[in-house]
Design an enzyme around this catalytic site. Structure first.
Site, mmCIF file in Angstrom:
data_model
loop_
_atom_site.group_PDB
_atom_site.id
_atom_site.type_symbol
_atom_site.label_atom_id
_atom_site.label_comp_id
_atom_site.label_asym_id
_atom_site.label_seq_id
_atom_site.Cartn_x
_atom_site.Cartn_y
_atom_site.Cartn_z
ATOM 1 N N CYS A 118 -4.483 4.173 10.486
ATOM 2 C CA CYS A 118 -5.339 5.301 10.847
ATOM 3 C C CYS A 118 -6.619 4.824 11.526
ATOM 4 C CB CYS A 118 -5.672 6.150 9.616
ATOM 5 S SG CYS A 118 -6.613 5.280 8.348
ATOM 6 N N PHE A 171 0.864 -1.190 0.000
ATOM 7 C CA PHE A 171 0.000 0.000 0.000
ATOM 8 C C PHE A 171 0.901 1.241 0.000
ATOM 9 C CE2 PHE A 171 -1.797 -3.369 2.693
ATOM 10 C CZ PHE A 171 -2.976 -3.673 2.033
#
Length: 300
Positions: A259, A159
């Site tokens: 996150c 990612f």
């Protein structure tokens, strides 16, 4: 929420609001009204680089607005001279997303250089970037320090976006592979890598490789495990398949940037052999309940 009074909006972005509002009015860009499903302008996305240059994206409902905005582009650039990239994104569907699949860049530049720790990461119109550049710089420095302390001969950055972690983690004797679904982001990462290699030919940037694809599919298809893996997934986390792949691998360390503490906790529970050794909280989203968390996992 009136963003003109928002305490966390960068001053350089707040400064263009009057000119931007005047342009929207003059160009007759009717705001989209969600409840009525009427109107054209769905979102205005603004990104500011450290040097003050701006990327401005209009997310609209109908294709005819591309020509309408293009025609008035000179007056927009005269009103906001710091604009480097201006684009129009088409989102005809009524759904809760920020952007559609089609993007028309109206300027000669199609990427905004985001200087982070001396590295010019190129941000394309549809590429992911951290919302808080100053905190992102600290995030990348922490990741770099943990990687260099472990000194792996090989690493994956899954990612990887436009290559932030991968390009901070290079070393002359280390091979790094960055994987990202967005082909546009990979093209930007490769451009940054090539520029860094030209400027620093012996630093190991030539050993950083990028490829476009699904991170989980890449990991499942690779027979040789790296010594270290960096993951910076979206809010949903890395998921059970990738977590199982890392749990069963020979990877000795994982640097996990998250996150969402809920998906992070679920992923860590699925990798019991990779135990948290260190953690750090980053206030990526000030004055909210959200934060970025980075955890160093070591195989126990």
């Amino acid at each position: 929420v009136d963003l003109r009074e928002c305490g966390i909006t960068a001053p350089g972005i707040r400064a263009i609001f009057p000119a931007l509002a005047a342009f929207i009015t003059a160009a007759k860009l009717e705001p989209y009204r969600v409840a009525e499903r009427r109107g054209e302008l769905k979102h205005v996305l603004v990104t500011e680089a450290a040097d003050g240059q701006l990327m401005l994206r209009f997310v609209v409902r109908s294709e005819h607005l591309i020509g309408q905005i293009r025609k008035r582009l000179p007056e927009l650039r005269a009103a906001i001279p710091r604009l480097r990239v201006v684009s129009v994104n088409l989102l005809p569907e009524h759904k809760a997303v920020l952007e559609g699949e089609r993007e028309e860049v109206l300027t000669e530049s199609d990427a905004l250089p985001m200087t982070v720790n001396g590295i010019d990461l190129l941000l394309g119109a549809r590429s992911f970037f951290q919302t808080n550049t100053a905190v992102a710089a600290a995030l990348y420095r922490q990741g770099r320090d943990w990687v260099n302390e472990a000194a792996p001969a090989s690493a994956w950055d899954l990612f990887c976006g436009v290559g932030g972690f991968a390009l901070h983690s290079q070393a002359p004797d280390r091979s790094v592979t960055g994987i990202e679904f967005s082909a546009e982001a990979i093209a930007s990462a490769e451009q940054t890598r090539d520029a860094l290699h030209a400027a620093h030919p012996g630093a190991g940037y030539d050993r950083v490789r990028f490829a476009s694809g699904d991170a989980t599919a890449f990991a499942l298809g690779e027979g040789n495990d790296p010594e270290l893996v960096i993951v910076n997934p979206p809010r949903r986390g890395i998921g059970p398949e990738l977590a199982a792949r890392l749990e069963a691998s020979a990877v000795s360390r994982v640097v996990y940037s998250s996150c969402n503490p809920d998906s992070l906790a679920a992923d860590l529970a699925a990798m019991p052999s990779l135990r948290p050794a260190r953690g750090r909280l980053f206030d990526m989203f000030p004055h909210t309940t959200h934060a970025e968390v980075m955890v160093l996992l070591e195989r126990g």
